[in-house]
Design a protein around this motif. Structure first.
Motif, PDB file in Angstrom:
ATOM      1  N   GLY A 233      56.069  43.632  13.123  1.00 12.97           N
ATOM      2  CA  GLY A 233      55.261  44.840  13.195  1.00 12.97           C
ATOM      3  C   GLY A 233      54.539  45.024  11.877  1.00 12.97           C
ATOM      4  N   SER A 261      53.318  49.399  16.083  1.00 15.83           N
ATOM      5  CA  SER A 261      53.934  48.070  15.980  1.00 15.83           C
ATOM      6  C   SER A 261      55.155  48.121  15.068  1.00 15.83           C
ATOM      7  CB  SER A 261      52.927  47.040  15.477  1.00 15.83           C
ATOM      8  OG  SER A 261      52.555  47.279  14.136  1.00 15.83           O
ATOM      9  N   THR A 264      57.825  49.737  17.080  1.00 10.31           N
ATOM     10  CA  THR A 264      58.367  48.765  18.031  1.00 10.31           C
ATOM     11  C   THR A 264      59.376  47.852  17.356  1.00 10.31           C
ATOM     12  OG1 THR A 264      56.340  48.807  19.357  1.00 10.31           O
ATOM     13  CG2 THR A 264      57.775  46.887  19.608  1.00 10.31           C
ATOM     14  N   SER A 267      62.598  49.588  16.845  1.00 12.59           N
ATOM     15  CA  SER A 267      63.299  49.903  18.084  1.00 12.59           C
ATOM     16  C   SER A 267      63.875  48.680  18.783  1.00 12.59           C
ATOM     17  CB  SER A 267      62.353  50.636  19.044  1.00 12.59           C
ATOM     18  OG  SER A 267      61.353  49.769  19.564  1.00 12.59           O
ATOM     19  N   ILE A 268      63.396  47.483  18.435  1.00 17.49           N
ATOM     20  CA  ILE A 268      63.854  46.270  19.137  1.00 17.49           C
ATOM     21  C   ILE A 268      64.762  45.400  18.285  1.00 17.49           C
ATOM     22  CG2 ILE A 268      61.993  44.659  18.492  1.00 17.49           C
ATOM     23  CD1 ILE A 268      61.852  43.851  21.451  1.00 17.49           C
ATOM     24  N   THR A 500      48.510  46.709  20.382  1.00 18.06           N
ATOM     25  CA  THR A 500      48.888  47.913  21.119  1.00 18.06           C
ATOM     26  C   THR A 500      47.737  48.916  21.153  1.00 18.06           C
ATOM     27  OG1 THR A 500      49.667  49.325  19.304  1.00 18.06           O
ATOM     28  CG2 THR A 500      51.167  47.592  20.084  1.00 18.06           C
ATOM     29  N   ALA A 525      55.747  51.977  22.152  1.00 16.26           N
ATOM     30  CA  ALA A 525      56.901  51.150  21.787  1.00 16.26           C
ATOM     31  C   ALA A 525      57.679  50.741  23.034  1.00 16.26           C
ATOM     32  CB  ALA A 525      57.798  51.897  20.810  1.00 16.26           C
ATOM     33  N   ALA A 528      55.683  48.062  24.819  1.00 16.02           N
ATOM     34  CA  ALA A 528      55.681  46.850  23.987  1.00 16.02           C
ATOM     35  C   ALA A 528      56.995  46.090  24.147  1.00 16.02           C
ATOM     36  CB  ALA A 528      55.451  47.210  22.526  1.00 16.02           C
ATOM     37  N   ARG A 529      58.109  46.800  24.160  1.00 15.80           N
ATOM     38  CA  ARG A 529      59.394  46.125  24.337  1.00 15.80           C
ATOM     39  C   ARG A 529      59.447  45.408  25.688  1.00 15.80           C
ATOM     40  NH1 ARG A 529      61.343  50.992  22.142  1.00 15.80           N
ATOM     41  NH2 ARG A 529      62.024  51.704  24.216  1.00 15.80           N
TER      42      ARG A 529
END
Length: 539
Positions: A233, A261, A264, A267-268, A500, A525, A528-529
């Motif tokens: 990101g 990004s 994201t 979060s991942i 994004t 987000a 995106a995941r």
């Protein structure tokens, strides 16, 4: 607009979070020369000098306001106001107009609003206290790397929290990590160490913290029969300018920007999904700076490259992610080597326009992405090559309709209301047909449907890149470097770039966060995941 295809069958996997180990799976290779340019101003765009693009992070004198801010973080006598800082750190004194009364300044700097808003108000003070206790450069380096990794892990933990979090900002907000990092780096730049330290050693110390706080030292993939997916990101960017208020001494509201990004990535990072056949997909993430010198020093290659080498932990997919605009995800096909004239967060670009005409790489090597020697180097117009290409599973990513279970945020304009955002195969690019002429040819061939009615035409083999599908800024550069690594390693894994939608949607001119802003970040987000999961399932 063609109707979207029916949703393709996908696994019913849910995201799971893994417990972190304390060790790092990667020893970052030597960073090369990082000698800081003390006193060199980066306040305006400047072309590369005769030695090529700048790989150093330029420093500027600190204002009394910024130095006072930095001094307040540490014990008395810990900092030296005469030492220079970066342009990014100079924004630590920036104050927005008050949201309720724009004729008055807010009661805190924007940086402090972000840091305290995530419950990190004492973090920089604690960092400064530990740093100022160090008696040797080796111990200081060990300390800042450890604390940088802790900061990254704390940000990931907060972003992935399903319950209450410290502070008033939403859990998924990516901005507190950025501003806490900037505060800590300012302390490092003005640290009055109790031992001799050269400018180069200080720059390397700052970089050690910077990389660690981006998750670059925290990538830990398992061996065995699993899939390994690495995602990048970006930091917030375009922080200068924007709408202003009448309050004296305040700044434009662009400083509020975040980056979906980066959200994201937080979060991942460290999560897993499981396919229908039981195969586990492991996701690791890191963030990149929005400035050219760090890219020139090998930030991306040093992070991704070791996991593209043969071994038990070799990647199955490598994806770069950044923010664009509109209400769609662009899946970028071709990446160009060219640097555009857009300034980084340090207000520097190695390639400018002259009289509105783009510079050429044959005249200014700074207009071409340069790769450090440890990752293959290259010193001609065609080495590295002018173009690279994505190998993402485009058809599956579009067919999966990843936005169908994502809530549409307020003001979303994607015309198909059954999904939050669309996913589009972007095959646009522009080029110099004659590498010695500034005449640009643009190819606009993007279609929403897949497969397109007419197969896209790739860039001419003998052309020089002007922009990839993702433009000519650092988004394109991250995509170029990532896919170039894949090619040089002889891999055929999925690798490419996801752009994004833009998440800068606020309900007021100067409020630092609100429900609409949060809804856009959360929706982007989330989708995106799901797009990344499709890549993992098809790797």
């Amino acid at each position: 607009m063609r109707p979207s295809p029916a949703r393709a069958p996908r696994s019913s996997a849910t995201w799971k979070f893994r417990r972190r180990t304390t060790g790092s799976a990667l020893l970052v290779l030597a960073v090369g020369s990082t000698l800081a340019l003390a006193g060199a101003s980066a306040a305006t765009a400047s072309p590369a000098d005769d030695t090529g693009p700048r790989s150093v992070t330029a420093l500027i004198p600190a204002t009394p306001e910024v130095s006072a801010t930095i001094a307040a973080f540490g014990p008395r006598g810990c900092t030296d106001a005469a030492l220079p800082i970066t342009v990014e750190e100079s924004r630590l004194a920036a104050v927005l107009p008050d949201a309720a009364d724009p004729a008055r300044p807010a009661n805190r700097t924007f940086a402090r609003t972000m840091v305290e808003g995530a419950g990190l108000g004492d973090w920089t003070t604690s960092f400064a206290g530990r740093l100022c206790d160090q008696k040797t450069l080796a111990k200081a380096t060990e300390t800042v790397k450890r604390l940088g990794t802790h900061l990254w892990r704390d940000a990931v933990k907060r972003a992935q929290s399903a319950g209450p979090v410290d502070g008033v900002l939403p859990a998924g907000d990516d901005r507190p990590l950025y501003w806490t990092r900037i505060e800590a780096m300012s302390v490092l730049h003005q640290w009055k160490a109790g031992f001799a330290m050269t400018a180069e050693q200080r720059a390397e110390l700052v970089e050690a913290f910077d990389r660690a706080s981006r998750g670059m030292d925290d990538i830990s993939f398992p061996a065995g029969n699993v899939k390994r997916v690495l995602i990048s990101g970006f930091d917030p960017y375009t922080l200068d300018g924007g709408k202003t208020g009448s309050a004296p001494g305040t700044v434009g509201n662009n400083i509020r920007h975040g980056n979906p990004s980066g959200a994201t990535a937080l979060s991942i990072d460290g999560t897993t999904t499981t396919e229908a056949d039981g195969t586990v997909i492991f996701y690791e993430a890191y963030t990149l700076p929005v400035s050219y010198p760090e890219f020139e020093r090998g930030y991306l290659e040093d992070t991704v490259g070791p996991f593209m080498r043969p071994g038990k932990r070799q990647l199955d997919a490598s994806i770069t992610v950044s923010q664009a605009g509109g209400s769609q995800f662009n899946l970028e096909q071709w990446n160009g080597r060219y640097h555009g004239p857009t300034l980084g967060n340090d207000r520097y670009t190695p390639c400018t326009t002259i009289g509105g005409v783009p510079e050429l790489a044959v005249d200014n090597i700074g207009c071409n992405t340069q790769v450090v020697d440890r990752w293959g180097g290259g010193d001609t117009l065609t080495d590295p090559p002018q173009w690279t290409s994505a190998t993402l599973p485009i058809e599956q990513m579009i067919a999966a309709r990843t936005g169908s279970d994502i809530p549409r945020p307020p003001g979303d304009t994607w015309p198909d209301e059954s999904v939050a955002f669309g996913a589009v195969w972007n095959t646009n690019y522009s080029y110099f047909a004659d590498c010695s002429s500034p005449v640009v040819t643009s190819v606009n061939q993007r279609e929403v449907a897949y497969p397109p009615s007419v197969a896209p035409t790739p860039p001419p083999a003998d052309s020089c890149a002007r922009s990839g599908a993702g433009g000519s800024y650092l988004s394109n550069e991250s995509a170029y470097r990532n896919t170039l690594l894949r090619d040089r390693m002889g891999l055929t894994i999925p690798a490419g770039h996801i752009h994004t939608p833009d998440m800068q949607h606020f309900e007021s001119d100067f409020g630092v966060s609100d429900a609409t802003f949060d809804a856009w970040r959360s929706a982007i987000a989330g989708q995106a995941r799901e797009l990344i999961q499709v890549v993992g399932e098809n790797s």
